[in-house]
Every structure is written in C-alpha cells, then in structure tokens.
Design a protein around this motif. Structure first.
Motif, PDB file in Angstrom:
ATOM      1  N   ALA A   1      -6.294   5.561   9.424  1.00 39.70           N
ATOM      2  CA  ALA A   1      -5.418   4.386   9.488  1.00 39.70           C
ATOM      3  C   ALA A   1      -4.409   4.373   8.348  1.00 39.70           C
ATOM      4  O   ALA A   1      -3.372   3.716   8.438  1.00 39.70           O
ATOM      5  CB  ALA A   1      -6.263   3.106   9.463  1.00 39.70           C
ATOM      6  N   LEU A   2      -4.686   5.117   7.254  1.00 38.96           N
ATOM      7  CA  LEU A   2      -3.744   5.160   6.125  1.00 38.96           C
ATOM      8  C   LEU A   2      -2.456   5.886   6.482  1.00 38.96           C
ATOM      9  O   LEU A   2      -1.508   5.866   5.684  1.00 38.96           O
ATOM     10  CB  LEU A   2      -4.414   5.858   4.934  1.00 38.96           C
ATOM     11  N   ASN A   3      -2.383   6.527   7.638  1.00 34.45           N
ATOM     12  CA  ASN A   3      -1.169   7.253   8.021  1.00 34.45           C
ATOM     13  C   ASN A   3       0.020   6.324   8.208  1.00 34.45           C
ATOM     14  O   ASN A   3       1.170   6.783   8.224  1.00 34.45           O
ATOM     15  CB  ASN A   3      -1.414   8.039   9.321  1.00 34.45           C
TER      16      ASN A   3
ATOM     17  N   ALA B   1      -1.171  16.859   2.665  1.00 34.04           N
ATOM     18  CA  ALA B   1      -1.886  15.721   3.245  1.00 34.04           C
ATOM     19  C   ALA B   1      -2.920  16.197   4.253  1.00 34.04           C
ATOM     20  O   ALA B   1      -2.646  17.033   5.090  1.00 34.04           O
ATOM     21  CB  ALA B   1      -0.907  14.784   3.924  1.00 34.04           C
ATOM     22  N   ASP B   2      -4.134  15.648   4.126  1.00 33.17           N
ATOM     23  CA  ASP B   2      -5.216  15.998   5.053  1.00 33.17           C
ATOM     24  C   ASP B   2      -6.160  14.804   5.147  1.00 33.17           C
ATOM     25  O   ASP B   2      -7.296  14.844   4.677  1.00 33.17           O
ATOM     26  CB  ASP B   2      -5.960  17.238   4.552  1.00 33.17           C
ATOM     27  N   THR B   3      -5.668  13.690   5.711  1.00 29.68           N
ATOM     28  CA  THR B   3      -6.446  12.464   5.767  1.00 29.68           C
ATOM     29  C   THR B   3      -7.639  12.636   6.691  1.00 29.68           C
ATOM     30  O   THR B   3      -7.517  13.117   7.802  1.00 29.68           O
ATOM     31  CB  THR B   3      -5.574  11.312   6.292  1.00 29.68           C
ATOM     32  N   LYS B   4      -8.824  12.232   6.181  1.00 29.39           N
ATOM     33  CA  LYS B   4     -10.019  12.317   7.002  1.00 29.39           C
ATOM     34  C   LYS B   4      -9.907  11.365   8.193  1.00 29.39           C
ATOM     35  O   LYS B   4      -9.194  10.371   8.163  1.00 29.39           O
ATOM     36  CB  LYS B   4     -11.242  11.961   6.163  1.00 29.39           C
TER      37      LYS B   4
ATOM     38  N   TYR C   1       3.277  10.142  -0.268  1.00 33.22           N
ATOM     39  CA  TYR C   1       4.000  11.004  -1.195  1.00 33.22           C
ATOM     40  C   TYR C   1       3.086  12.140  -1.640  1.00 33.22           C
ATOM     41  O   TYR C   1       1.901  11.935  -1.892  1.00 33.22           O
ATOM     42  CB  TYR C   1       4.460  10.215  -2.429  1.00 33.22           C
ATOM     43  N   HIS C   2       3.668  13.348  -1.700  1.00 29.67           N
ATOM     44  CA  HIS C   2       2.964  14.505  -2.248  1.00 29.67           C
ATOM     45  C   HIS C   2       3.506  14.700  -3.658  1.00 29.67           C
ATOM     46  O   HIS C   2       4.681  15.036  -3.834  1.00 29.67           O
ATOM     47  CB  HIS C   2       3.208  15.739  -1.379  1.00 29.67           C
TER      48      HIS C   2
ATOM     49  N   TYR D   1       0.813  -1.207   0.000  1.00 32.12           N
ATOM     50  CA  TYR D   1       0.000   0.000   0.000  1.00 32.12           C
ATOM     51  C   TYR D   1       0.849   1.261   0.000  1.00 32.12           C
ATOM     52  O   TYR D   1       1.892   1.340   0.651  1.00 32.12           O
ATOM     53  CB  TYR D   1      -0.924  -0.004   1.224  1.00 32.12           C
ATOM     54  N   MET D   2       0.380   2.281  -0.712  1.00 28.83           N
ATOM     55  CA  MET D   2       0.976   3.606  -0.737  1.00 28.83           C
ATOM     56  C   MET D   2      -0.147   4.637  -0.761  1.00 28.83           C
ATOM     57  O   MET D   2      -1.270   4.343  -1.188  1.00 28.83           O
ATOM     58  CB  MET D   2       1.875   3.794  -1.967  1.00 28.83           C
TER      59      MET D   2
END
Length: 491
Positions: free
Chosen positions: A456-458, A448-451, A463-464, A440-441
């Motif tokens: 859990a994807l943190n 980055a602004d993970t909901k 990569y930006h 996974y990537m």
C-alpha cells in the motif's frame, strides 16, 4: 439501360438490408438469455476503449460522461449476435456498479460493413467522478451457457483531477477555480522590486503571491473583493529575472487547497524616447515637456526609493527568504527491525539534520517516553506533531551489516520495539480517509522492492536516496517554505 437497372437493384438491396444500430437501456440483473441453453453463441469483442467527454445536462452544470466504444470481431459468429452488455464498477470513497444493455436493431448479414470497415459502435453514459478508478467490462449476448467459459473483455480507466482539460468543467472544479484565468504578467522593475498584474476572481477575496528562484525571494498578500485587474509591487531579495511567480488563491469552496497559477518574471518594457523635431527653432519647445516629465519621473523614483528602503528594513525582520530564518521541519522516521541501525538509519538521520535542516524523531532516542506513554500513544502523538512521516526501507541486508551493526549494543533487534507495523497501520487508516496522505514519504537506499505486506506504500512519493537526493531535499524545503508563509500570514 443496364447501368440504370444495376443502380436501381443496388438501391433496392441496400433498402432491404439496413445496417444495424444500437438501442441502449439499463439492465442491472442477469440477461434473460443466460437462462436459456444455446447451441451456438457469438464470440468476444475485438476491442474496447473508454474516454471522457463533456456534455451539457443543464445550463449551470457540465457533466462528464464515459464514451465507451467497441469493435466487433469479424467472424461467422457475428450472425448470432443480438446485443452487447457493458458494466462499470467505480472504486473511490464508495463503490458504484451499473450496467447497460445495447440491443442491435437488425441482424448482422456480413462480418464487416458494406463499406469494408469493421463494425464499430459507441455508447455515451456513466457519469465520471474526480480521481476515481473504474473497471469497464463488456460481453456479447447471447452469453455462454452455464458452466461454460463466457468470452468477455475489460479495461481499466482512472479519471483525472481538476487540472485535466475535460474534467475542469465539472461543477466542483469550476467552484474551485478551474476555469479562472488570472492572466498573470510579472516584470522586473529593478533589482529590488517586481511588478505583478493579474485578474481577480469572484470566487474569493484573498491571494498570496510568491516569487521563487530556487528559494522564495519575495512575497505579498493581496486582498480584493471585486473582479478587476490588480497590480502589486513585490520587494525581492535576489535576482528576479526568469523567476517563477506562484499565485495562490484562497476561495470559499477549497480554502488552502485551491488550484495554483504560475507565471514568469520578465524585464519591464522601457518607455520610448521621442524623436526631436526637424525644425531647429522648435527643438527646445519640443524637448521642454520631455524634460519636465523626466524631472517628475526622477522625483517619483526618488520618493519610491526612499519608501522601498524604509519598507525593506521593516520586511527584513520578518522575511523568510533566508533559509537560516526558516524553522526546522519535524520528521518522524520509522523503519523495520531488520534494517541495520548504524549503517542505514544513522546515516539517513545525519543527512536529514545536516543537509535538510530537519528535526528528526526516532523511537531509538525516546525509549523512556515510549515506556511511559506506551507505543501506540507515543506514535500517535509524534505522527500528529510531525510534518512528514518517512518510511525508511532498504532491501540491502548483508553479512557486513549484521556483523558490524546487528550485534552491537543498542541494536534495534535487542532493546527496541519494532514500531514499523504500527506506523503502517496508522498509514492505512489515513489511506481510507485520505486526509493526511500528504504527510507520508518512502525512502530507499537501494532499488525499490516493497514487500507484499506493505505494498500500500506504493501510493506515497518514493525516493531512492542514491539517485533522488536532490529531489528529496527540495520536497522537504518546499514544506519549510509553506510553513513559513503560513506563520507570516497569521502575523
């Protein structure tokens, strides 16, 4: 006389008031003092720290334990202090919990040590496992009364893996080669060959040596079942001076996931030419052995050159040093429904195909198969076939995107099913087993602004694309090289 009396009095006072020490033992349940009402209770700790230490429990094993140290707060409540209780919770594949109570042997008569320093104590215990998150909490006894806010202090500690200078002494790490020192030396013999020397290990009998200079320019497999200094000549197809040598062992306990070792290619030292003797009469006699040796070396170089040319022609047919011979990597791209397909997903797909030699799998292109197989079966099949699963995220949702893409025919919001939550559920299943997390990537087009729903994807490599495009491309090329090495090794 008075000075002697003062010294004697000081000695007698020191003997009458010994400094408190600790006596620690296990206490799993609540402390008895918690059931008793106290008019006054001690305050909380001033500081709490944790670090791993190595201890020899048996001759064949090295155990890594926690060294927990704490400092008492220098106030009047220290006179009420009887003990300090420490509890440790470990969270990994399974959760552990244990507590220890450290009683103070004597009552505290002063807020600081007689020497002037703060009261500091430590306890060594609680075994540490690899790559585990620990929560260490401590509080003083007597504890606060019921329905009162009891003072306590806690710290987090995450244990490292086998590459750590202390954790490498764990028995599991030793079995996977953490203490193995191959003592790698590599030198460039000429433009076409590199000589590699290393010491083999009793843990296995197979090794793969790679020469890398941006790309893989040479490789060789070494089979050796004895512990010895091994030398191998590796053909290369590019500039090798300064290149990185990566030695991959295949031990019985760790298989393909053993600790890799690295070295650097330098120029081979040149053999010195002997100085001619001063006596002119013996000059020819002194040079004769040198000439014979030079003829022998020339004959050997000629024979080696013919052999290397013949071998080079054979290796050309199967060499994976040229990127055009590398097979494309299969990449499954999943994205939430609110992402603009044309402005984000399409551009990212073109980047993968044109610059990363990737074969992209998109649900947008396989609607018929999804209808025949069902979304769950289709996504499970594609995830298994793909070598990388990329979660494509973007917190950039603008009116321009909605107007130019969102209303176009074929928009994901109209004809496509949002498979992102289903793919996220597959990821959570792998997160619990930790068997396929390397697949996974996470890629962002913006910051980055993970909901919270997908936090859990943190744990995945992130990569930006605006700033990390080079690093992202190298990661995919690294996957391609590994796949190619595996195929050639099987051949």
């Amino acid at each position: 006389m008075s000075l002697a009396l003062l010294s004697l009095a000081a000695l007698c006072w020191g003997a009458a008031t010994p400094e408190p020490t600790t006596q620690c033992g296990s206490e799993t349940g609540p402390s008895p003092e918690w059931m008793v009402q106290h008019a006054l209770t001690p305050g909380d700790l001033r500081d709490l720290r944790v670090q791993p230490v190595k201890t020899n429990i048996a001759t064949e094993d090295h155990s890594i334990l926690m060294n927990i140290s704490w400092i008492l707060r220098a106030d009047a409540s220290i006179r009420l202090l009887k003990a300090t209780k420490i509890c440790v919770t470990g969270k990994s594949n399974f959760q552990s919990y244990s507590c220890v109570r450290c009683n103070y042997t004597d009552a505290f008569q002063s807020q600081t040590r007689p020497s002037g320093g703060k009261w500091t104590f430590s306890y060594i215990g609680f075994p540490i496992e690899l790559n585990t998150l620990y929560l260490i909490g401590a509080h003083n006894i007597p504890t606060a009364n019921m329905n009162e806010d009891g003072p306590s202090m806690s710290v987090n500690f995450t244990s490292p893996g086998c590459l750590d200078h202390i954790m490498k002494y764990k028995k599991k790490c030793i079995q996977e080669g953490s203490l193995w020192d191959p003592n790698i030396t590599a030198c460039k013999k000429n433009e076409k060959t590199v000589e590699l020397n290393f010491t083999t290990s009793p843990l296995g009998n197979r090794y793969m040596a790679l020469i890398q200079n941006n790309t893989i320019i040479g490789f060789s497999e070494v089979l050796e079942n004895k512990v010895k200094r091994t030398s191998v000549v590796i053909p290369v197809t590019g500039e090798s001076e300064g290149a990185v040598v990566q030695l991959i062992p295949y031990f019985h306990t760790c298989g393909n996931d053993c600790i890799r070792r690295k070295g650097t290619v330098v120029l081979c030292p040149q053999t010195g030419v002997p100085v001619p003797p001063d006596n002119n009469r013996s000059m020819f006699r002194g040079w004769l052995p040198v000439l014979l040796l030079a003829l022998l070396v020339a004959a050997w170089v000629l024979a080696a050159g013919i052999f290397l040319l013949w071998r080079h022609e054979r290796i050309k047919k199967t060499s994976f040093s040229t990127t055009t011979l590398l097979p494309p990597i299969k990449v499954l791209v999943v994205y939430p429904s609110e992402i603009c397909f044309h402005h984000t997903v399409c551009y990212f797909t073109e980047f993968l195909q044109n610059h990363c030699r990737s074969k992209v799998i998109l649900e947008k292109w396989q609607k018929k198969k999804i209808a025949e197989m069902g979304p769950v079966q289709w996504l499970a099949t594609q995830k298994k076939a793909a070598e990388k699963v990329i979660f494509l995220l973007s917190n950039h949702a603008s009116a321009m995107c909605n107007g130019a893409c969102g209303k176009n025919q074929g928009s994901p919001s109209e004809n496509s099913q949002d498979l992102f939550p289903l793919a996220f559920n597959f990821f959570c299943s792998d997160l619990r087993s930790q068997t396929h997390l390397h697949k996974y990537m996470v890629v962002y087009f913006r910051k980055a602004d993970t909901k919270d729903d997908y936090s859990a994807l943190n744990v995945c490599p992130t990569y930006h694309l605006m700033t990390d495009a080079t690093a992202f491309r190298k990661e995919l090329l690294h996957i391609k090289q590994q796949v190619s090495v595996g195929k050639i090794s099987q051949d």
